[in-house]
Design an enzyme around this catalytic site. Sequence first.
Site, short mmCIF file in Angstrom:
data_model
loop_
_atom_site.label_atom_id
_atom_site.label_comp_id
_atom_site.label_asym_id
_atom_site.label_seq_id
_atom_site.Cartn_x
_atom_site.Cartn_y
_atom_site.Cartn_z
CE LYS A 31 -2.11 -1.03 3.89
NZ LYS A 31 -1.59 -2.35 4.26
NE ARG A 106 -4.27 -1.55 9.71
CZ ARG A 106 -3.15 -0.93 9.35
NH1 ARG A 106 -3.19 0.05 8.49
NH2 ARG A 106 -2.00 -1.29 9.84
NE ARG A 144 8.01 -3.81 6.09
CZ ARG A 144 6.78 -3.33 6.08
NH1 ARG A 144 6.21 -2.99 4.93
NH2 ARG A 144 6.11 -3.19 7.19
NE ARG A 177 7.35 -0.84 10.46
CZ ARG A 177 6.39 -0.59 9.59
NH1 ARG A 177 6.63 0.18 8.55
NH2 ARG A 177 5.20 -1.10 9.73
NE ARG A 188 2.50 -5.12 10.88
CZ ARG A 188 3.55 -5.17 10.06
NH1 ARG A 188 4.63 -5.86 10.40
NH2 ARG A 188 3.52 -4.55 8.92
P1 ADP Z 1 1.17 -2.31 8.02
O1 ADP Z 1 0.01 -2.04 7.09
O2 ADP Z 1 2.33 -2.89 7.29
O3 ADP Z 1 0.79 -3.08 9.27
P2 ADP Z 1 1.15 0.46 8.93
O4 ADP Z 1 2.30 1.37 8.89
O5 ADP Z 1 -0.05 0.80 8.12
O6 ADP Z 1 1.75 -0.96 8.59
O7 ADP Z 1 0.62 0.32 10.46
C1 ADP Z 1 1.52 0.06 11.52
C2 ADP Z 1 0.73 -0.01 12.86
O8 ADP Z 1 0.11 1.27 13.12
C3 ADP Z 1 -0.42 -1.00 12.90
O9 ADP Z 1 0.02 -2.30 13.23
C4 ADP Z 1 -1.30 -0.38 13.99
O10 ADP Z 1 -0.77 -0.63 15.27
C5 ADP Z 1 -1.17 1.10 13.71
N1 ADP Z 1 -2.18 1.61 12.76
C6 ADP Z 1 -1.94 2.14 11.52
N2 ADP Z 1 -3.08 2.54 10.92
C7 ADP Z 1 -4.08 2.26 11.81
C8 ADP Z 1 -5.48 2.42 11.79
N3 ADP Z 1 -6.11 2.95 10.72
N4 ADP Z 1 -6.20 2.01 12.87
C9 ADP Z 1 -5.60 1.48 13.95
N5 ADP Z 1 -4.27 1.28 14.04
C10 ADP Z 1 -3.51 1.67 12.99
#
Ligand code: ADP
Length: 234
Positions: A31, A106, A144, A177, A188
Amino acid sequence: MPNTETGAGRVDTPPERPLAPVLFGSPGSGKGTQAKLLVRLLGIPQISTGDMLREHVRQHDGVGTAVEAKLKAGILVRDEVVNSLVEQRLAQPDTARGFILDGYPRTVAQADKLCAMLAARGVQELVIHLVVDYNVIIARLTGRRQCPVCGTLYNLVSKAPKVPGVCDLEGAKLIVREDDREPVIRERLEAYGRETRPILDYFREKGKRVYDVDASHDPPEGVFRKIEALIREQ
Ligand code: ADP
């Protein structure tokens, strides 16, 4: 005139209605990469809730302190926190011509809030579902690596640095990370299946079209060409 990495022309004329591509997909589906390519194509900002939350953690502010443990554990942050961050971001003038959402919504509650915010602003969403095989996701996430200085992402399989373990741009030692460690990856992916995937049905039930894009095997530029074709159809 061709001016993107893919050689495609930039879409200079904004559509009548501001457009909000919503990049949807599992962690590791690409994404963030596609969002950055869309920024260059459309000239509208990327709104990544993951990046916004990580920035708060870096700043050690109130939001950062509240969410840090959740990010480390791969657990979703509370809807109210994320919804309010996005709402504040959408109040910035640079979003008037549209914006690209990456990692939001999400949960169904976030999707509901998003639909209300889009309707209030007269923005047309374009939901793009990046579909990736589970095994490909696991390989991507476990491979990664990130530069702690400039944030550039590498992958041991698909985008290895020139010198193993070292950032091409900064010369810094690459790190994993914290949320790319295996038990956290599992959490996740479970959170995605449990909380995020159901949004697809929610959108469909609301009569919003979801465009599936196969993102398993093509390189990022190939996936982007499919997304670009969808944008041009709007
Ligand atoms: P990925 O999609 O690879 O898990 P992101 O950078 O989008 O990575 O998200 C990293 C973390 O940030 C998630 O595991 C969560 O803890 C938090 N997060 C990100 N976006 C949201 C969201 N829209 N709602 C709730 N938590 C979020």
